[in-house]
Enzyme design. Structure first.
Site, PDB file in Angstrom:
ATOM      1  CG  ASN A   1      -1.725   1.226   1.403  1.00 13.01           C
ATOM      2  OD1 ASN A   1      -1.805   2.046   0.497  1.00 13.01           O
ATOM      3  ND2 ASN A   1      -2.350   1.380   2.570  1.00 13.01           N
ATOM      4  CD1 TRP A   2       3.424   1.109  -3.017  1.00 11.46           C
ATOM      5  CD2 TRP A   2       3.501   2.438  -4.820  1.00 11.46           C
ATOM      6  NE1 TRP A   2       4.170   0.475  -3.987  1.00 11.46           N
ATOM      7  CE2 TRP A   2       4.229   1.263  -5.097  1.00 11.46           C
ATOM      8  CE3 TRP A   2       3.410   3.417  -5.810  1.00 11.46           C
ATOM      9  CZ2 TRP A   2       4.860   1.052  -6.324  1.00 11.46           C
ATOM     10  CZ3 TRP A   2       4.036   3.214  -7.037  1.00 11.46           C
ATOM     11  CH2 TRP A   2       4.755   2.039  -7.282  1.00 11.46           C
ATOM     12  CE  LYS A   3      -0.156   3.254   4.815  1.00 10.90           C
ATOM     13  NZ  LYS A   3      -0.005   3.347   6.254  1.00 10.90           N
TER      14      LYS A   3
ATOM     15  N   GLY B   1       5.105   1.459   4.646  1.00  8.03           N
ATOM     16  CA  GLY B   1       6.421   2.062   4.431  1.00  8.03           C
ATOM     17  C   GLY B   1       7.408   1.183   3.676  1.00  8.03           C
TER      18      GLY B   1
ATOM     19  CD  GLU C   1      -2.773   5.529   6.863  1.00  9.82           C
ATOM     20  OE1 GLU C   1      -2.870   5.478   5.621  1.00  9.82           O
ATOM     21  OE2 GLU C   1      -1.805   5.053   7.494  1.00  9.82           O
TER      22      GLU C   1
ATOM     23  CD  GLU D   1      -3.151  -2.191   7.633  1.00 12.81           C
ATOM     24  OE1 GLU D   1      -2.149  -2.506   6.978  1.00 12.81           O
ATOM     25  OE2 GLU D   1      -3.705  -1.087   7.539  1.00 12.81           O
TER      26      GLU D   1
ATOM     27  CG  HIS E   1      -5.719   2.000   5.626  1.00 10.34           C
ATOM     28  ND1 HIS E   1      -5.224   2.917   6.519  1.00 10.34           N
ATOM     29  CD2 HIS E   1      -4.709   1.126   5.375  1.00 10.34           C
ATOM     30  CE1 HIS E   1      -3.955   2.603   6.798  1.00 10.34           C
ATOM     31  NE2 HIS E   1      -3.627   1.522   6.115  1.00 10.34           N
TER      32      HIS E   1
ATOM     33  CB  SER F   1       5.768  -1.400  12.042  1.00 11.51           C
ATOM     34  OG  SER F   1       5.363  -0.061  12.260  1.00 11.51           O
TER      35      SER F   1
ATOM     36  N   GLY G   1       2.923   2.582  10.812  1.00 11.25           N
ATOM     37  CA  GLY G   1       3.871   3.673  10.607  1.00 11.25           C
ATOM     38  C   GLY G   1       4.610   4.087  11.867  1.00 11.25           C
TER      39      GLY G   1
HETATM   40  P1  13P Z   1       3.287   0.589   7.708  1.00 13.35           P
HETATM   41  O1  13P Z   1       3.799  -0.705   7.109  1.00 13.35           O
HETATM   42  O2  13P Z   1       3.985   1.803   7.175  1.00 13.35           O
HETATM   43  O3  13P Z   1       3.228   0.538   9.196  1.00 13.35           O
HETATM   44  O4  13P Z   1       1.768   0.742   7.197  1.00 13.35           O
HETATM   45  C1  13P Z   1       0.902  -0.321   7.310  1.00 13.35           C
HETATM   46  C2  13P Z   1      -0.313   0.012   6.574  1.00 13.35           C
HETATM   47  O5  13P Z   1      -1.075   0.902   6.972  1.00 13.35           O
HETATM   48  C3  13P Z   1      -0.597  -0.720   5.324  1.00 13.35           C
HETATM   49  O6  13P Z   1      -1.879  -0.471   4.873  1.00 13.35           O
END
Ligand code: 13P
Length: 260
Positions: free
Chosen positions: A9-11, A238, A100, A170, A98, A216, A176
């Site tokens: 997931n590149w966000k 990430g 976020e 998650e 998600h 993470s 993150g």
């Molecule tokens: P990180 O791997 O950066 O913690 O993010 C996880 C995530 O939100 C994947 O959707």
């Protein structure tokens, strides 16, 4: 142990040029790599066409997903992208719910359920995220929170549709932050989610369901996480932004299956 699934997931990261370089590097690293782990890359929507071109190329070893879609079919919804549009773009997966999106864009279990329906109508696999906040875990409410999210966003589906979903656990406190759930914490929650699914849809559907861990996850901890019985792979943030790290996590998926 069944084969793993690793989703990047590149966000909201990378310029177009950087995205082109990253997906090109992943393409090269995975080319000719006889992996068993299924790989999906979810770039920002504007780069989906670029990404599906790579995925369509000969020797490609990955598939493409989106990070969001509209809960509506079509119409006057400025700024939205429909599941039908994603399908025309040959997108095969889409992340929904998600944390976020729940935090910054007001996504609820109810909207997630509608998005799941739109995606299934278009034969796109929803990757439905769930997970508790730190205070909820500290208060011992993590199972209750995840149960509600899973049931309210997915359990309206008949079994033949539920077979086409992926769940990603998650924990919000691990996203993150560099603080990963321990393999035991991940396994405990994944086994719990699978037991909920078994009660609703039966043992076969529960066994075949992919439950990914996200938060993470990196090349150092992926193997131990993926070696847990109920952790079917990862949703990677990430570490999916660096081709070598992402591919190392894919390799951990293969190793976990070989060693178990
Ligand atoms: P990180 O791997 O950066 O913690 O993010 C996880 C995530 O939100 C994947 O959707």
């Amino acid at each position: 142990m069944k084969e793993k699934l690793v989703i990047g997931n590149w966000k909201m990261n990378k310029t177009f040029e950087q995205a082109d370089d990253l997906i090109g590097d992943i393409f090269d690293l995975l080319k000719g790599f006889h992996k068993t782990t299924e790989v999906v890359i979810c770039p920002p929507s504007l780069y989906l066409e670029l990404a599906t071109d790579y995925a369509d190329a000969e020797d490609s070893n990955f598939r493409i997903g989106a990070q969001n879609c509209s809960e509506y079919k079509n119409g006057a919804y400025t700024g939205e992208i429909s599941a039908e549009m994603l399908s025309e773009m040959e997108v095969e997966f889409c992340i929904v719910g998600h944390s976020e999106r729940r935090k910054y864009f007001g996504e609820t279990d109810e909207t997630v359920a509608k998005k799941v329906d739109r995606l299934i109508e278009q034969n796109i696999i929803p990757v439905v995220c769930c997970g508790e906040q730190l205070e909820e875990r500290k208060a011992g409410k993590h199972f209750e929170i995840v149960e509600k999210q899973v049931k309210e966003s997915l359990f309206h589906l008949p079994a033949n549709h539920f077979e086409h979903v992926v769940i990603a656990y998650e924990p919000v406190w691990a996203i993150g932050t560099g603080e990963t759930a321990t393999p035991a914490q991940a396994e405990e929650m994944h086994a719990f989610i699978r037991s909920l699914v078994e009660k609703q849809y039966g043992a076969d559907v529960a066994y075949n369901l992919y439950i990914l861990y996200g938060g993470s996850c990196n090349p150092k901890n992926a193997l131990e996480l993926f070696s847990q019985q109920d952790v079917d792979g990862g949703l990677i943030g990430g570490a999916s932004l660096t081709a070598s790290d992402f591919v190392a996590i894919v390799e951990a998926g293969d190793t976990a299956v070989k060693d178990n």
